[in-house]
Design a protein around this motif. Sequence first.
Motif, short mmCIF file in Angstrom:
data_model
loop_
_atom_site.label_atom_id
_atom_site.label_comp_id
_atom_site.label_asym_id
_atom_site.label_seq_id
_atom_site.Cartn_x
_atom_site.Cartn_y
_atom_site.Cartn_z
N TYR A 193 5.77 5.02 0.50
CA TYR A 193 5.99 3.83 0.08
C TYR A 193 5.85 1.96 1.08
CZ TYR A 193 6.91 6.54 -4.14
OH TYR A 193 6.73 7.31 -5.62
N ASP A 194 5.07 1.21 -0.08
CA ASP A 194 5.44 -0.03 1.00
C ASP A 194 4.96 -0.60 2.09
OD1 ASP A 194 6.81 -2.52 0.27
OD2 ASP A 194 8.13 -2.25 0.82
N ILE B 208 10.32 9.92 9.13
CA ILE B 208 12.29 9.04 8.99
C ILE B 208 11.47 8.46 10.39
CG2 ILE B 208 14.15 9.94 10.02
CD1 ILE B 208 13.69 12.91 8.92
N HIS B 209 11.07 7.87 11.20
CA HIS B 209 10.68 7.05 12.73
C HIS B 209 9.94 6.02 11.36
CE1 HIS B 209 9.65 5.77 16.04
NE2 HIS B 209 8.31 5.29 15.31
N LEU B 210 9.07 6.33 10.79
CA LEU B 210 8.73 4.92 9.60
C LEU B 210 9.66 3.92 8.49
CD1 LEU B 210 4.97 6.48 9.25
CD2 LEU B 210 5.85 4.65 10.83
N ILE B 211 10.61 5.08 8.66
CA ILE B 211 11.49 4.46 7.61
C ILE B 211 12.65 3.92 8.23
CG2 ILE B 211 13.69 5.57 6.32
CD1 ILE B 211 12.13 7.70 5.15
N ARG B 212 12.98 4.55 9.75
CA ARG B 212 14.21 3.77 10.29
C ARG B 212 13.37 3.07 11.06
NH1 ARG B 212 16.80 9.13 13.60
NH2 ARG B 212 17.47 9.58 11.81
N ILE C 250 8.11 1.80 5.77
CA ILE C 250 8.39 2.46 5.40
C ILE C 250 9.37 2.54 4.06
CG2 ILE C 250 5.93 3.65 5.35
CD1 ILE C 250 8.30 6.36 4.94
N ARG C 251 9.04 2.58 3.29
CA ARG C 251 10.45 2.22 2.16
C ARG C 251 11.02 3.81 2.29
NH1 ARG C 251 8.04 0.91 -3.86
NH2 ARG C 251 8.59 2.70 -4.02
N TRP D 185 0.85 -1.11 -0.18
CA TRP D 185 -0.12 -0.14 0.02
C TRP D 185 0.90 1.34 -0.03
CZ3 TRP D 185 -5.17 -0.21 -0.22
CH2 TRP D 185 -5.79 -1.19 -1.05
N THR D 186 0.50 2.50 -0.80
CA THR D 186 0.67 3.05 -0.65
C THR D 186 -0.04 4.99 -0.32
OG1 THR D 186 2.96 2.88 -2.48
CG2 THR D 186 1.93 5.09 -2.69
N VAL D 187 0.93 5.03 0.27
CA VAL D 187 0.13 6.72 0.88
C VAL D 187 0.65 7.61 0.07
CG1 VAL D 187 -0.96 8.05 2.76
CG2 VAL D 187 -0.89 5.62 2.96
N LYS D 188 -0.54 8.89 -0.53
CA LYS D 188 -0.30 10.15 -1.04
C LYS D 188 -1.03 11.25 0.00
CE LYS D 188 1.04 7.85 -5.24
NZ LYS D 188 0.46 7.22 -6.63
#
Length: 112
Positions: free
Chosen positions: A77-78, A55-59, A63-64, A28-31
Amino acid sequence: MTAFNAAYKAAKRQQAVFVAVECQAQRWTVKADALTAPQHHIDTAVYDAIRNAAIHLIRSREIRPDSSCGPVYFVLYDLECEDRARELAAAPHAALYGDLGPLTQAVSDTPA
């Protein structure tokens, strides 16, 4: 794609921030796009909160790393499931309209 374009055009006509959740290859992608709302001002504190959440979600690898965070267009993303994507779509949308609570709650349970 037709529904996406129609929703984007409707947001632009209404001068509202466009937010979408879409499924791409089982993920799933959020925009969120504030270009549809030219009168909408994104406060620095709001932008920083959304950026820090991304940044927290990436770490946390939720998310990608190529997810994008602003200044007027955000994409995550992702995501694994639709419910989480919808939560993460609603959270920055609320933040862009001045309510940081859902954003704080959406990332608070995610390990860093």
